[in-house]
Design a protein around this motif. Structure first.
Motif, PDB file in Angstrom:
ATOM      1  N   LEU A  54      84.943 -17.475  -9.227  1.00  0.00           N
ATOM      2  CA  LEU A  54      84.898 -18.351  -8.056  1.00  0.00           C
ATOM      3  C   LEU A  54      84.365 -17.560  -6.867  1.00  0.00           C
ATOM      4  CD1 LEU A  54      88.287 -20.242  -8.371  1.00  0.00           C
ATOM      5  CD2 LEU A  54      86.021 -21.072  -8.968  1.00  0.00           C
ATOM      6  N   ALA A  55      83.127 -17.789  -6.527  1.00  0.00           N
ATOM      7  CA  ALA A  55      82.504 -17.045  -5.437  1.00  0.00           C
ATOM      8  C   ALA A  55      82.810 -17.682  -4.085  1.00  0.00           C
ATOM      9  CB  ALA A  55      80.996 -16.989  -5.640  1.00  0.00           C
ATOM     10  N   VAL A  56      83.106 -18.967  -4.079  1.00  0.00           N
ATOM     11  CA  VAL A  56      83.285 -19.706  -2.830  1.00  0.00           C
ATOM     12  C   VAL A  56      84.716 -20.202  -2.745  1.00  0.00           C
ATOM     13  CG1 VAL A  56      82.532 -21.723  -1.512  1.00  0.00           C
ATOM     14  CG2 VAL A  56      80.867 -20.377  -2.785  1.00  0.00           C
ATOM     15  N   GLU A  57      85.359 -19.881  -1.634  1.00  0.00           N
ATOM     16  CA  GLU A  57      86.732 -20.335  -1.417  1.00  0.00           C
ATOM     17  C   GLU A  57      86.754 -21.759  -0.860  1.00  0.00           C
ATOM     18  OE1 GLU A  57      90.329 -18.874   1.400  1.00  0.00           O
ATOM     19  OE2 GLU A  57      89.251 -17.308   0.319  1.00  0.00           O
ATOM     20  N   GLN A  58      85.854 -22.038   0.083  1.00  0.00           N
ATOM     21  CA  GLN A  58      85.791 -23.369   0.684  1.00  0.00           C
ATOM     22  C   GLN A  58      84.365 -23.708   1.055  1.00  0.00           C
ATOM     23  OE1 GLN A  58      88.356 -24.412   3.938  1.00  0.00           O
ATOM     24  NE2 GLN A  58      89.958 -23.028   3.265  1.00  0.00           N
ATOM     25  N   VAL A  59      84.076 -25.007   1.067  1.00  0.00           N
ATOM     26  CA  VAL A  59      82.847 -25.532   1.634  1.00  0.00           C
ATOM     27  C   VAL A  59      83.250 -26.164   2.954  1.00  0.00           C
ATOM     28  CG1 VAL A  59      81.030 -27.265   1.392  1.00  0.00           C
ATOM     29  CG2 VAL A  59      81.740 -25.926  -0.586  1.00  0.00           C
ATOM     30  N   LEU A  60      82.568 -25.791   4.030  1.00  0.00           N
ATOM     31  CA  LEU A  60      82.905 -26.290   5.356  1.00  0.00           C
ATOM     32  C   LEU A  60      81.748 -27.102   5.918  1.00  0.00           C
ATOM     33  CD1 LEU A  60      84.327 -22.924   6.661  1.00  0.00           C
ATOM     34  CD2 LEU A  60      85.646 -24.852   5.809  1.00  0.00           C
ATOM     35  N   PHE A  61      82.066 -28.234   6.536  1.00  0.00           N
ATOM     36  CA  PHE A  61      81.052 -29.041   7.208  1.00  0.00           C
ATOM     37  C   PHE A  61      80.978 -28.578   8.652  1.00  0.00           C
ATOM     38  CE2 PHE A  61      82.049 -32.890   4.281  1.00  0.00           C
ATOM     39  CZ  PHE A  61      81.345 -32.304   3.263  1.00  0.00           C
ATOM     40  N   THR A  62      79.832 -28.063   9.059  1.00  0.00           N
ATOM     41  CA  THR A  62      79.669 -27.631  10.442  1.00  0.00           C
ATOM     42  C   THR A  62      79.015 -28.701  11.298  1.00  0.00           C
ATOM     43  OG1 THR A  62      77.595 -26.542   9.886  1.00  0.00           O
ATOM     44  CG2 THR A  62      79.598 -25.188   9.836  1.00  0.00           C
ATOM     45  N   ASN A  63      78.436 -29.705  10.651  1.00  0.00           N
ATOM     46  CA  ASN A  63      77.835 -30.836  11.356  1.00  0.00           C
ATOM     47  C   ASN A  63      77.820 -32.002  10.389  1.00  0.00           C
ATOM     48  OD1 ASN A  63      76.542 -32.355  13.297  1.00  0.00           O
ATOM     49  ND2 ASN A  63      74.510 -31.537  12.846  1.00  0.00           N
ATOM     50  N   PHE A  64      78.194 -33.178  10.875  1.00  0.00           N
ATOM     51  CA  PHE A  64      78.283 -34.339   9.978  1.00  0.00           C
ATOM     52  C   PHE A  64      77.830 -35.558  10.776  1.00  0.00           C
ATOM     53  CE2 PHE A  64      80.156 -37.664   7.473  1.00  0.00           C
ATOM     54  CZ  PHE A  64      80.197 -37.159   6.196  1.00  0.00           C
ATOM     55  N   VAL A  65      76.685 -36.137  10.381  1.00  0.00           N
ATOM     56  CA  VAL A  65      76.136 -37.283  11.106  1.00  0.00           C
ATOM     57  C   VAL A  65      75.868 -38.409  10.116  1.00  0.00           C
ATOM     58  CG1 VAL A  65      74.247 -38.099  12.562  1.00  0.00           C
ATOM     59  CG2 VAL A  65      75.027 -35.748  12.758  1.00  0.00           C
ATOM     60  N   LEU A  66      76.367 -39.581  10.460  1.00  0.00           N
ATOM     61  CA  LEU A  66      76.076 -40.796   9.690  1.00  0.00           C
ATOM     62  C   LEU A  66      75.274 -41.751  10.552  1.00  0.00           C
ATOM     63  CD1 LEU A  66      79.568 -41.528   8.106  1.00  0.00           C
ATOM     64  CD2 LEU A  66      77.554 -40.675   6.932  1.00  0.00           C
ATOM     65  N   GLN A  67      74.333 -42.437   9.902  1.00  0.00           N
ATOM     66  CA  GLN A  67      73.543 -43.424  10.639  1.00  0.00           C
ATOM     67  C   GLN A  67      73.351 -44.638   9.774  1.00  0.00           C
ATOM     68  OE1 GLN A  67      69.698 -42.038  11.784  1.00  0.00           O
ATOM     69  NE2 GLN A  67      69.300 -43.807  13.038  1.00  0.00           N
TER      70      GLN A  67
END
Length: 177
Positions: A164-177
């Motif tokens: 497991l190389a990645v502990e978490q995936v983080l959203f730094t920007n989230f835009v819905l249209q």
């Protein structure tokens, strides 16, 4: 009528020679210089002792943090460019833009995962484009998507590099249209 002539005045010598204005100016100048020297020494001493203690304290604090928690410091890898996907919602075309950062504690594993970046990006695009727009409008929906993305990236890392190389995936920007 003869006018009396005053004897010629000889300029005084010694401490009485200076006018009162120049004496006060020198006194003020000496006080200002003394204050500047005192402030400079104060700032210099403060910086010296803070820097001297800070170097030792930072090293000890860093060692204590890694040994107490047993974890290495977090490393973040930002995936550029941002993900832009489209999906259909009730016959209407919708778009989503997501900027992602991967959090890891193992730089070697993260570097090994970078080799498989096209596969990782493909998985995430497919995951993002299969989402429901109504669910993504809520904070719970966004958190669920983040957890799904984390699980997908961890599964890929386990399959491709064996850990497991990645502990978490983080959203730094989230835009819905």
């Amino acid at each position: 009528m003869a006018k009396k002539q005053a004897p010629p005045t000889v300029p005084p010598t010694g401490p009485e020679a200076e006018p009162a204005g120049k004496g006060k100016l020198k006194l003020i100048l000496v006080i200002v210089v003394a204050m500047l020297v005192a402030v400079g020494l104060s700032i210099g001493g403060t910086l010296y002792f803070m820097n001297k203690g800070g170097d030792l304290g930072d090293d000890k604090a860093e060692e204590a943090a890694t040994t107490a928690s047993g974890k290495q410091p977090a490393i973040y890898e930002v995936l550029m460019p941002a993900f832009v996907v489209n999906f259909s919602n009730k016959g209407r075309q919708r778009y989503m833009q997501v900027s992602i950062a991967l959090m890891s504690r193992d730089q070697a594993a993260l570097d090994a995962l970078k080799v498989h970046m096209p596969l990782l990006r493909n998985r995430l695009v497919m995951l993002f484009s299969s989402q429901d727009f109504e669910a993504l409008k809520t904070p719970v929906g966004k958190e669920m998507l983040r957890q799904q993305a984390t699980a997908s990236v961890q599964e890929l890392a386990q399959k491709e590099i064996g850990k497991l190389a990645v502990e978490q995936v983080l959203f730094t920007n989230f835009v819905l249209q």
